[in-house]
Design a protein around this motif. Structure first.
Motif, PDB file in Angstrom:
ATOM      1  N   LEU A  97       0.836  -1.199   0.000  1.00 54.93           N
ATOM      2  CA  LEU A  97       0.000   0.000   0.000  1.00 54.93           C
ATOM      3  C   LEU A  97       0.871   1.250   0.000  1.00 54.93           C
ATOM      4  CD1 LEU A  97      -2.685  -1.089   2.636  1.00 54.93           C
ATOM      5  CD2 LEU A  97      -2.798  -1.274   0.145  1.00 54.93           C
ATOM      6  N   HIS A  98       0.442   2.262  -0.752  1.00 54.39           N
ATOM      7  CA  HIS A  98       1.314   3.431  -0.916  1.00 54.39           C
ATOM      8  C   HIS A  98       0.549   4.760  -1.017  1.00 54.39           C
ATOM      9  CE1 HIS A  98       0.100   2.239  -4.979  1.00 54.39           C
ATOM     10  NE2 HIS A  98       0.186   3.519  -5.275  1.00 54.39           N
ATOM     11  N   ARG A  99      -0.764   4.735  -0.959  1.00 55.20           N
ATOM     12  CA  ARG A  99      -1.513   5.987  -1.139  1.00 55.20           C
ATOM     13  C   ARG A  99      -1.362   6.925   0.065  1.00 55.20           C
ATOM     14  NH1 ARG A  99      -7.379   4.808  -3.984  1.00 55.20           N
ATOM     15  NH2 ARG A  99      -6.610   3.588  -5.765  1.00 55.20           N
ATOM     16  N   LEU A 100      -1.322   6.350   1.253  1.00 57.05           N
ATOM     17  CA  LEU A 100      -1.283   7.153   2.476  1.00 57.05           C
ATOM     18  C   LEU A 100       0.147   7.583   2.779  1.00 57.05           C
ATOM     19  CD1 LEU A 100      -3.242   8.084   4.768  1.00 57.05           C
ATOM     20  CD2 LEU A 100      -2.428   6.103   6.073  1.00 57.05           C
ATOM     21  N   ASP A 101       0.313   8.830   3.171  1.00 52.20           N
ATOM     22  CA  ASP A 101       1.629   9.340   3.546  1.00 52.20           C
ATOM     23  C   ASP A 101       2.201   8.507   4.696  1.00 52.20           C
ATOM     24  OD1 ASP A 101       3.615  11.752   3.471  1.00 52.20           O
ATOM     25  OD2 ASP A 101       3.079  11.514   5.585  1.00 52.20           O
ATOM     26  N   LYS A 102       3.512   8.229   4.644  1.00 54.54           N
ATOM     27  CA  LYS A 102       4.138   7.371   5.650  1.00 54.54           C
ATOM     28  C   LYS A 102       4.046   7.956   7.052  1.00 54.54           C
ATOM     29  CE  LYS A 102       7.412   4.610   2.973  1.00 54.54           C
ATOM     30  NZ  LYS A 102       8.831   4.209   2.820  1.00 54.54           N
ATOM     31  N   ARG A 103       4.114   9.272   7.148  1.00 48.61           N
ATOM     32  CA  ARG A 103       4.008   9.892   8.477  1.00 48.61           C
ATOM     33  C   ARG A 103       2.652   9.586   9.099  1.00 48.61           C
ATOM     34  NH1 ARG A 103       5.762  14.027  11.752  1.00 48.61           N
ATOM     35  NH2 ARG A 103       4.111  15.143  12.850  1.00 48.61           N
ATOM     36  N   LEU A 104       1.570   9.742   8.317  1.00 44.76           N
ATOM     37  CA  LEU A 104       0.237   9.463   8.831  1.00 44.76           C
ATOM     38  C   LEU A 104       0.078   7.981   9.165  1.00 44.76           C
ATOM     39  CD1 LEU A 104      -1.880  11.670   6.405  1.00 44.76           C
ATOM     40  CD2 LEU A 104      -0.990  12.271   8.682  1.00 44.76           C
ATOM     41  N   HIS A 105       0.642   7.132   8.314  1.00 47.39           N
ATOM     42  CA  HIS A 105       0.625   5.689   8.557  1.00 47.39           C
ATOM     43  C   HIS A 105       1.303   5.380   9.891  1.00 47.39           C
ATOM     44  CE1 HIS A 105       1.955   1.466   6.914  1.00 47.39           C
ATOM     45  NE2 HIS A 105       1.385   1.383   8.099  1.00 47.39           N
ATOM     46  N   ALA A 106       2.484   5.963  10.116  1.00 47.97           N
ATOM     47  CA  ALA A 106       3.238   5.707  11.347  1.00 47.97           C
ATOM     48  C   ALA A 106       2.475   6.204  12.575  1.00 47.97           C
ATOM     49  CB  ALA A 106       4.611   6.363  11.265  1.00 47.97           C
ATOM     50  N   LEU A 107       1.921   7.409  12.496  1.00 44.00           N
ATOM     51  CA  LEU A 107       1.182   7.965  13.625  1.00 44.00           C
ATOM     52  C   LEU A 107      -0.015   7.081  13.993  1.00 44.00           C
ATOM     53  CD1 LEU A 107       1.147  11.783  12.729  1.00 44.00           C
ATOM     54  CD2 LEU A 107       2.262  10.735  14.714  1.00 44.00           C
ATOM     55  N   ALA A 108      -0.761   6.661  12.984  1.00 43.19           N
ATOM     56  CA  ALA A 108      -1.966   5.875  13.244  1.00 43.19           C
ATOM     57  C   ALA A 108      -1.636   4.531  13.886  1.00 43.19           C
ATOM     58  CB  ALA A 108      -2.736   5.666  11.936  1.00 43.19           C
ATOM     59  N   GLU A 109      -0.654   3.814  13.313  1.00 45.38           N
ATOM     60  CA  GLU A 109      -0.308   2.494  13.838  1.00 45.38           C
ATOM     61  C   GLU A 109       0.287   2.591  15.231  1.00 45.38           C
ATOM     62  OE1 GLU A 109       2.136   0.110  11.333  1.00 45.38           O
ATOM     63  OE2 GLU A 109       0.445  -0.559  10.113  1.00 45.38           O
ATOM     64  N   LEU A 110       1.196   3.547  15.426  1.00 46.91           N
ATOM     65  CA  LEU A 110       1.846   3.650  16.732  1.00 46.91           C
ATOM     66  C   LEU A 110       0.846   4.052  17.812  1.00 46.91           C
ATOM     67  CD1 LEU A 110       4.468   3.339  18.243  1.00 46.91           C
ATOM     68  CD2 LEU A 110       5.056   5.696  17.657  1.00 46.91           C
ATOM     69  N   LYS A 111      -0.082   4.938  17.481  1.00 45.61           N
ATOM     70  CA  LYS A 111      -1.100   5.322  18.456  1.00 45.61           C
ATOM     71  C   LYS A 111      -1.961   4.121  18.824  1.00 45.61           C
ATOM     72  CE  LYS A 111      -3.287   8.144  21.125  1.00 45.61           C
ATOM     73  NZ  LYS A 111      -2.622   8.651  22.349  1.00 45.61           N
ATOM     74  N   ALA A 112      -2.359   3.344  17.838  1.00 50.63           N
ATOM     75  CA  ALA A 112      -3.156   2.145  18.119  1.00 50.63           C
ATOM     76  C   ALA A 112      -2.377   1.167  18.992  1.00 50.63           C
ATOM     77  CB  ALA A 112      -3.577   1.477  16.811  1.00 50.63           C
ATOM     78  N   ALA A 113      -1.078   1.032  18.727  1.00 48.71           N
ATOM     79  CA  ALA A 113      -0.244   0.123  19.517  1.00 48.71           C
ATOM     80  C   ALA A 113      -0.169   0.560  20.973  1.00 48.71           C
ATOM     81  CB  ALA A 113       1.159   0.043  18.907  1.00 48.71           C
TER      82      ALA A 113
END
Length: 387
Positions: free
Chosen positions: A255-271
């Motif tokens: 997957l590549h549509r979402l900016d990596k920064r937003l991807h990282a923030l979302a996953e890390l917050k969920a974790a």
């Protein structure tokens, strides 16, 4: 890797490498014959023969230690733990030292000054490979354990007395090494509730999956660790699930549509909200690779009041919080505000990343999978509570 397989691979690697550099190349250079350059040449020949025999000893001993550690000297089939036994207790590069002794012995045996020059060039190449490839790789894979070993054992000049793991590396290592050792000891004492399928127990298909997963995670996090694929080793108990989960992760990685920064923030917050230690450990390392600063990682619990995050950052984090609640709580107002910044495909990707991270976290927590050491010695996010 089974020890019989490791032995065969190690032997083939040794013959190919040694035969190329110690035999084939000198032969192609025209130096594979006797020159008789000086009087009393027989003395030099005898010394050369002794050096050749002596050089074989650390090579054979080191290969044996790799096999005992369920691996080989081949970089793509290295052992899962750091090899510090045998000749490695005296010098960090015993295989290279053995080859240097053999090639120096050949130069004396054949009476060839050119072979001495060839040996010097070969040592420069080996030293560069050890310094700029092997040492960084081992540091990423084994972290503080390798750094302590490197401080205590020299690369080329053998110690007079063998090094023992846990031995002090000197004043420069005192406090920091002690802290890291304590962290490593604590992690090793953390055991999952069931034991995953090891590489030695796995079939060929699973072994291949393990190998490429290690490479992929190392690229994402910048580090290899002993427990880096523990969740996948759990899935290997059920082959159908293993194959399905592996395909899901492979598809997600594309997957590549979402900016990596937003991807990282979302996953890390969920974790941090599921309190999955493995996920937080790995997510913190990936977030650094994708551009998040240490200050931003530490500010996640109070992101709403932090000036470090943009409006879109905060909307994504709100979305992660709402999705991770039980029951899920994503108001229409929040969703509509997200749609002002992201298209439908990006929102689907974002939703998938958060949902998958929730699945990973709950799977790992139920089975008792702890941190793997991706963020050892570095800033790591902290578990949080739902606001």
């Amino acid at each position: 890797m089974r020890k019989s397989t490791a032995a065969v691979v190690s032997f083939a690697w040794g013959v190919a490498l040694g035969g190329t550099f110690a035999c084939l190349l000198p032969y192609l250079l025209g130096e594979w014959h006797f020159h008789r350059p000086v009087p009393y040449w027989a003395v030099a020949q005898a010394a050369g023969g002794l050096l050749i025999c002596a050089g074989l000893v650390p090579i054979a001993g080191s290969f044996l230690e790799f096999i005992r550690a369920d691996g080989t000297p081949v970089p793509v089939a290295s052992p899962p733990r750091l090899v510090v036994n045998g000749f490695y207790r005296y010098v960090r590069n015993p295989i290279y030292v053995g080859f240097l002794a053999i090639m120096t012995g050949e130069a004396l045996l054949f009476g060839s000054p050119a072979l001495l020059g060839y040996t010097a060039v070969a040592w420069c190449i080996g030293a560069a490979a050890a310094r700029f490839y092997e040492e960084p790789t081992l540091a990423r894979k084994f972290g503080a354990e390798y750094r302590d070993y490197r401080r205590a054992v020299r690369a080329w000049v053998p110690r007079l007395h063998p090094w023992t793991p846990g031995e002090s590396a000197g004043p420069s290592a005192n406090d920091e090494a002690g802290d890291r050792s304590e962290i490593a000891s604590e992690r090793r004492s953390h055991m999952a509730r069931i034991k995953g399928v090891s590489s030695a127990q796995a079939g060929l298909q699973v072994k291949i999956a393990y190998h490429f997963t290690r490479r992929s995670i190392a690229k994402l996090t910048g580090r290899e660790t002993e427990q880096m694929i523990e969740p996948l080793q759990m899935y290997a108990h059920v082959p159908v699930l293993f194959n399905g989960y592996a395909k899901l992760e492979q598809a997600t990685a594309k997957l590549h549509r979402l900016d990596k920064r937003l991807h990282a923030l979302a996953e890390l917050k969920a974790a941090t909200l599921t309190h999955c230690e493995y996920c937080i450990d790995m997510g913190s390392a990936i977030s650094r690779q994708w551009g998040l600063t240490d200050e931003e990682i530490l500010a996640l619990p109070s992101y709403q009041a932090s000036p470090l995050f943009s409006e879109l950052d905060k909307l994504v984090l709100d979305y992660a919080v709402g999705m991770t609640r039980t029951p899920v709580d994503v108001p229409d107002e929040l969703f509509d505000r997200l749609r002002q910044h992201l298209d439908d495909g990006q929102i689907v990707e974002l939703t998938h990343h958060i949902a998958l991270e929730n699945m990973r976290g709950r799977f790992n927590l139920a089975l008792g999978i702890g941190p793997a050491g991706f963020s050892d010695g570095m800033v790591c996010a902290v578990p949080a509570v739902h606001p």
